[in-house]
Design an enzyme around this catalytic site. Structure first.
Site, PDB file in Angstrom:
ATOM      1  N   GLU A  68      -1.069  30.975   1.928  1.00 28.25           N
ATOM      2  CA  GLU A  68      -2.526  31.047   1.849  1.00 28.25           C
ATOM      3  C   GLU A  68      -3.129  31.487   3.176  1.00 28.25           C
ATOM      4  OE1 GLU A  68      -4.426  27.483  -0.431  1.00 28.25           O
ATOM      5  OE2 GLU A  68      -2.553  26.823   0.515  1.00 28.25           O
ATOM      6  N   TYR A  81      15.112  21.024   4.107  1.00 22.42           N
ATOM      7  CA  TYR A  81      13.779  20.747   4.605  1.00 22.42           C
ATOM      8  C   TYR A  81      13.569  19.240   4.622  1.00 22.42           C
ATOM      9  CZ  TYR A  81       9.075  22.555   5.371  1.00 22.42           C
ATOM     10  OH  TYR A  81       7.885  22.930   5.934  1.00 22.42           O
ATOM     11  N   PRO A 119      -0.933  36.747  20.862  1.00 19.27           N
ATOM     12  CA  PRO A 119      -1.265  37.194  19.515  1.00 19.27           C
ATOM     13  C   PRO A 119      -1.498  36.000  18.592  1.00 19.27           C
ATOM     14  CG  PRO A 119       0.728  38.276  20.324  1.00 19.27           C
ATOM     15  CD  PRO A 119       0.424  37.163  21.257  1.00 19.27           C
TER      16      PRO A 119
END
Lengths: 681, 636
Positions: free
Chosen positions: B284, B556, B212
């Site tokens: 996006e 992060y 996929p």
């Protein structure tokens, strides 16, 4: 398995050693006062500002770790948390250092005066200090000096002050605190005091470990302690204690700091201040309690010449690098880190392996003076003397000594020892200089060099044979303490030489069996890293083959003719210990009663040994050393030949006579170290 | 409601508006003929009468992605950073707020940080090396089957290359050198759930491997074709399944096809006055189905929740059939939640085709903000306190000093003397008057959402807490720039690679008490590993705390270094990243907070979920997909 690879990580840099500078030289030519008041601005960890001790104490008292233990203890004892908090605060008061620059300056002044009279020079490897300076800025640093003298930690601080490095905070035994004034002075020069034993005391342990870890985590000051736990009275390195090492590694293992640097420091004294004090202590004259007046009585030492000191700051070892792939740091993931947790078995094994490695690198960087070679030779000659008259030593001629010393110098260098032998002078000069420095131990007369045996204290009437014997033993043990300094160089080859000598055939396998048997028995006596038998064996083979003393084929190890002197020398090095251990075994087999308590063990063995010596059945009065006796007992306990039985107030020792007999015979080379024995051990 | 809706649009940052405008124009060229499911959308028209006709089909992602996107880099072809003739950094295109702007200080920062030189260029090759793309190995029977269903497909090299990779450094690095590894042999574009059912049936029948493909933004090697796969590999691109099928205002849910990408979803819902509020940094391009399959997390999860909180219902087509719940309920106690077999399954069990997701009215008011702290420790303490009081704004992030400076380097040219004067004044106030060390200070960026009044109230609450930790409010501008950085960072990586600088980001989640430790240790580990591996210049190693939870935070990391002079930069990079991940795990961090495991991190799965845990996952896979039709090899 893991531990083996840890030892093999020998830093190749270690073999290439730095040069020394004499730090007293400048002191002799400039004002001591000006030096004591010099501008002192050490660089600190990550450039952090120094932290007040009051801040440190409050950080410790308010830490999650301590709060947790306080609550736990409160629940267990039913006392209020407040009361226990008070107790913790009192412990911390008793423990904590109170570093003051003014006290340090005072010491700087006083020590300069003292050092200049006591020592000819204090040699320091400046490159090591430069490396240390860098290490202090990068990561929290732990300084690990060897411990042979009371001097050690004053000397360390003195050097760091002189070179403008951060002053360490030093773990000291509580017994120092007994010395009223001096205790406080030491505290103000950076010492903190810990009780000798606090095994079960959770609260004490929590305060103590949090205190040390807080300093490390925040990089407040380098932490200094002695891996060996106590001064070595024999000048052999002692089996490392891993308690404090565990604590200082924890901030790294729990991820609280990126890394911790361990810096081994080797301090070697050409002549030890406590020389004969130690020998007496080992022979059972109890150690004088540390007291201020006692220290002043020691003033007579000030008038003597103690030669030079060499201090070698080794390469910093990164705990992170060492633990890579050996410790699973995730073990701390599933519990809050403030809960005290016994380290996993892996971790304990790792810490212990690191401890051995560090002690070995202390040994390797220990500077050896020519005297230690002379002491070894003289001692061997002494043991070859007439059996029944140990007090009338035969000695050896000066020429023979010099000639043998030159031979030994070659052997020692070949084995990679850090020997400080002035090659620019003729050997005879070196030898006589050494002898004159140690005139308290040896005497040259009629061209012969002999051990100077102590005259028994002038009691009424002629001295008894036993008194004379003990007098001789003081001299022998003092001399042995110098020989011991070089033992680590010979240890592995000597084990191998003995194994080749006693093994029933030259088959490599059998030699190895004997080697590892000896190694196993002597593991409490010397620094032999657990689990590294194969590696030690290979190292020893390589060294002896290289020196030409042995020939090795695929299956055989055989002595060469050329190697005879080397092998004889090496076996003789180990002989006093092997004999001593046999004496202990024999005592336990023959004389020990059912109710022998652990407390009485040492005096009883001593009496037994005295008898053997006087009867001429034993020539090695080193067997009288309580250190050796205790080590032997520890080994026998470890091997299961003796058991401790807790009977109320006393701990009694239960003996396995069968096993002891076999052990004794095997040590004596009467029985080959059969597989059966090995299997049982 | 409707009037609220119209006032909304003005408060949404114009960056997005401009982007939308551009998208509409581009998408206009790509309009497809109306499809039958359009009927469903009419339901939505009732609820959003003010929507512009024709908007429903302006989608961001065409079937041929190469028409708008880079084949060997991040994002739109028209948008990229480059150093212009004067040596100034410039961002091309017109899509973003930064587009067309010049960033005068970026060059200095870039050269200073990496020891790089903008004259040293390592540009990407324009096309794959000839022969790099192997001819497709097609399963003829399967192809015929697909043909008969009418589902569009292609085995064109460009289409296949596009779907054979995600955005890991090694993948992009190889593409830039024109190297292409194993890629899918064929791409199919199902149009709806039923198409997917047919394709999966065919795949099972003819034993082909299905992978996929949603938005292609994976950073876990999840899209790489397993080298050991011998069957024909078919990429199942869900991008054309991108409709909102219905909106239920009573229950505040929307039923959406899983191929829709984030920006379209928010835009289309926005036309009806709603949003999901799920905004991962990749929104996006990343798709709804992808979010579900990787357990994604959005920047505004404090208000809206992470993907698992937003999910009401999922349909997944598996080799065993379609898996879904029988009702649309907020919660149920019927054994282990079967959604959790789907969430994070990373395409190993089936294809997510339709999702019912929670929606919220578009907030009335949005406000950025920022707080400067004297050091990172104080900042973390403040975030912890905010989390403790459960008053975290829609987003709160704390960037360390290095990243703060990085953000500053991206400041566009200041247009007026006055602004630059103000900037100087601010800097003076913070560093000189307040005594903050410019080498230690760090910034928290904030985003508030809600009623105007509540936002202002909330803002005050947060600033009051910050003040207790020595924080100083530092304006909206700093905040907004912080968020912008996350959208352009991937474009910046391409710029770095043009000049030998390679880098990557990775993330973890960690309990609060270990946040500082993990940040320090991982950053330092990166620095040390780079040094050990022969990287000449100290790497850029930085972190931010990007999400707060009751029991911990998400951290992060960015890490980049100058690879000039290294014979195998990617290998060095991979070793360093591996070491960094080890460090994270050793310090009590998770394998991943939201990027997923893919193939990149699957070596650590066993130790992460335990042997038994892994066995459970395996047994599910074995039941659902015994023939390994979904053979992307992720996770297990």
């Amino acid at each position: 398995m893991t531990s083996i690879s840890l030892y093999s990580q020998r830093d190749p840099m270690l073999k290439k050693r730095d040069d020394f500078e004499d730090m007293l030289e400048e002191r002799r030519s400039s004002s001591d006062l000006k030096y004591a008041f010099k501008c002192y601005t050490p660089v600190l960890y990550k450039g952090m500002p120094p932290c007040k001790t009051t801040v440190l104490k409050s950080m410790v008292l308010h830490s999650d770790q301590l709060r947790y233990v306080i609550n736990q203890v409160s629940k267990e004892t039913g006392e209020s948390a407040g009361a226990i908090q008070e107790e913790a605060s009192a412990i911390l008061e008793e423990m904590a250092h109170r570093l003051q620059l003014s006290t340090v300056r005072f010491f700087a002044f006083a020590l300069t005066k003292a050092f200049k009279t006591l020592f000819r020079s204090i040699h320091v490897n400046e490159e090591g200090l430069q490396r240390l300076q860098q290490a202090i800025q990068d990561h929290p640093v732990v300084l690990l000096p060897s411990h042979r003298s009371y001097m050690d930690f004053l000397l360390m601080s003195y050097i760091l002050y002189t070179y403008d490095l951060a002053l360490p905070v030093i773990a000291a035994g509580m017994d120092f605190m007994g010395m009223k004034f001096v205790g406080e002075m030491l505290r103000m020069s950076g010492a903190f005091f810990i009780r000798r034993s606090f095994g079960g005391d959770k609260l004490y342990w929590a305060v103590f470990s949090e205190y040390v870890k807080t300093m490390l985590r925040n990089g407040m000051a380098p932490v200094e302690f002695f891996l060996e736990g106590t001064r070595s009275r024999t000048c052999k390195s002692l089996t490392p204690k891993i308690g404090l090492l565990n604590i200082v590694m924890e901030p790294f293992l729990k991820g609280e700091v990126f890394d911790v640097s361990l810096v081994p420091v080797s301090i070697s004294y050409e002549r030890i201040l406590e020389e004969s004090l130690y020998a007496r202590e080992l022979l059972g004259v109890p150690k004088p309690k540390e007291s201020t007046s006692g220290l002043f009585k020691a003033r007579k030492v000030l008038s003597e010449d103690y030669g030079s000191i060499h201090v070698y700051f080794g390469h910093a070892v990164s705990v992170r690098t060492l633990s890579e792939g050996r410790v699973d740091r995730r073990q701390f993931n599933l519990q809050p880190r403030f809960i005290p947790k016994k380290p996993s078995e892996d971790t304990q094994g790792f810490v212990s392996a690191v401890a051995y490695r560090l002690v070995r690198s202390q040994e390797e960087n220990m500077v050896l003076m020519p005297w230690v070679l002379l002491a070894s030779l003289l001692l061997q000659a002494h043991y070859r003397g007439p059996l029944l008259e140990p007090h009338r030593p035969q000695g050896m001629t000066l020429e023979e000594l010099t000639q043998r010393a030159v031979w030994l110098r070659g052997l020692v260098r070949g084995l990679g020892a850090f020997l400080h032998w002035p090659d620019d002078k003729p050997p005879s000069e070196v030898v006589s200089a050494s002898l004159s420095l140690h005139q308290g131990l040896v005497r040259v007369s009629e061209g012969r060099v002999r051990l100077l045996l102590e005259e028994p204290a002038g009691g009424p009437g002629p001295a008894s044979p036993e008194e004379r014997l003990l007098g001789a033993a003081v001299a022998v043990l003092s001399c042995a303490s110098y020989r011991n300094q070089v033992l680590h160089v010979f240890l592995r080859p000597a084990l191998l030489a003995t194994a080749v000598h006693t093994a029933s055939s030259g088959k490599k396998e059998e030699v190895f069996d004997t080697f590892s048997f000896l190694r196993n028995v002597l593991a409490n006596e010397f620094i032999l890293c657990p689990g590294a038998a194969v590696q030690d064996f290979e190292e020893a083979c390589q060294q002896l083959v290289q020196s030409g003393a042995l020939q090795a084929s695929q299956q055989q190890l055989t002595a060469t003719d050329r190697g005879e002197p080397t092998l004889a020398f090496l076996t003789a090095m180990l002989e006093p210990f092997l004999q001593g251990y046999q004496v202990v075994c024999r005592y336990l087999c023959e004389e020990a009663s059912e109710s022998l308590t652990e407390k009485l063990f040492v005096p009883a063995v001593r009496n037994f040994t005295v008898k053997l010596l006087l009867a001429g059945n034993l020539r090695y009065c080193e067997a009288l050393s309580s250190d050796l006796q205790k080590n032997a007992l520890a080994a026998l306990l470890r091997l299961g030949a003796v058991r401790r039985v807790n009977g109320g107030e006393q701990v009694t020792l239960k003996v396995d006579r069968m096993l002891l007999n076999t052990l004794e015979d095997t040590l004596g080379g009467k029985v080959p170290s059969q597989k059966a024995v090995l299997a049982r051990l | 409601m409707a009037s609220d809706g119209s006032s909304n649009s003005s408060s949404i940052p114009d960056r997005q508006q401009i982007a939308r405008q551009r998208l509409r124009i581009i998408a206009g060229h790509l309009q497809k003929p109306l499809d039958p499911s359009d009927g469903d959308i009419s339901a939505r028209e009732c609820s959003a009468p003010d929507k512009q006709p024709g908007d429903t089909t302006t989608k961001s992602v065409p079937r041929r992605r190469q028409e708008v996107m880079k084949w060997n880099g991040w994002g739109y072809s028209d948008s990229r950073f480059h150093f212009n003739k004067k040596g100034q950094a410039e961002f091309t295109g017109k899509r973003y707020k930064l587009s067309g702007m010049i960033m005068p200080s970026l060059k200095e920062w870039f050269e200073g940080t990496f020891g790089a030189n903008v004259q040293h260029k390592s540009f990407a090759s324009a096309v794959p090396s000839p022969g790099a793309v192997k001819p497709p190995a097609l399963n003829q029977a399967f192809v015929e089957g697909v043909q008969s269903t009418g589902v569009p497909f292609s085995s064109d090299a460009e289409d296949r290359v596009f779907r054979g990779h995600g955005h890991c450094l090694h993948e992009i690095f190889a593409l830039r050198e024109g190297r292409v590894g194993r890629v899918p042999d064929m791409v199919v574009w199902p149009n709806c759930h039923d198409d997917v059912v047919k394709i999966v049936e065919l795949a099972c029948k003819h034993n082909v491997c299905l992978i996929p493909y949603g938005g292609g933004t994976s950073v876990s090697s999840a899209l790489e074709c397993p080298l050991e796969e011998t069957r024909s590999i078919v990429s199942l691109d869900t991008s054309q399944m991108n409709r909102i099928l219905w909106i239920d205002e009573k229950n505040l849910t929307a039923h959406v096809e899983a191929g829709i990408v984030g920006q379209d979803l928010e835009r289309l819902l926005g036309e009806s006055g709603y949003c999901t509020g799920h905004e991962p940094d990749s929104m996006e391009f990343s798709s709804l189905g992808g979010w579900v399959a990787t357990r994604a997390s959005g920047m505004k999860k404090n208000i809206y929740g992470n993907i698992e909180d937003l999910l009401v219902h999922v349909r997944m087509v598996t080799p065993k059939g379609v898996m879904e719940k029988s009702c649309l309920v907020p919660r149920m106690s019927c054994g282990p939640d079967i959604h959790h077999f789907i969430l994070g399954s990373e395409g190993t069990l089936g294809v997510v085709t339709e999702v019912t997701i929670k929606i919220r009215p578009v907030p009335e008011y949005q406000k950025y903000g920022s707080v400067v702290f004297p050091n990172f420790d104080m900042g973390v303490a403040c975030l912890r306190e905010v989390a403790k009081q459960r008053c975290a704004p829609a987003s709160i992030r704390l960037v360390d000093n290095e990243q703060f400076q990085f953000g500053h380097a991206l400041k566009p040219q200041v247009s007026s003397m006055f602004t630059s004067f103000l900037e100087g004044l601010k800097k003076f106030y913070i560093t000189k008057f307040k005594g903050f060390d410019p080498q230690h200070l760090c910034v928290a960026t904030l985003l508030f959402e809600g009623d105007r009044e509540k936002v202002l109230q909330h803002e005050k609450q947060v600033y009051d807490i910050a003040a207790k930790f020595g924080g100083l409010a530092a304006g909206e501008d700093n905040g907004q720039r912080g968020y912008m950085l996350t959208f352009v960072i991937a474009y910046l990586r391409d710029l770095g690679m043009d000049h030998f600088v390679i880098g990557e980001s990775f993330e973890t989640s960690v309990p609060w008490d270990r946040v500082l430790d993990i940040c320090r240790n991982v950053k330092e580990r990166i620095t040390r590993e780079c040094k050990d591996k022969g990287v000449q210049f100290t790497p850029f190693s930085t972190c931010r705390v990007t999400q707060t939870y009751d029991a911990g935070a998400c951290v992060y990391f960015y890490f980049a270094f100058n690879s000039r002079g290294l014979s195998d930069p990617v290998h060095v990079y991979e070793q360093v990243e591996h070491a960094a991940r080890q460090e994270i795990l050793a310090n009590g961090g998770s394998l991943s907070h939201h990027h997923g495991v893919g193939k990149l991190r699957k070596a650590w799965m066993r130790e992460t979920v335990s042997e038994v845990g892994l066995g459970m996952l395996r047994s599910v896979k074995e039941y659902v997909d015994p023939e390994n039709i979904f053979g992307n090899g992720n996770l297990l």
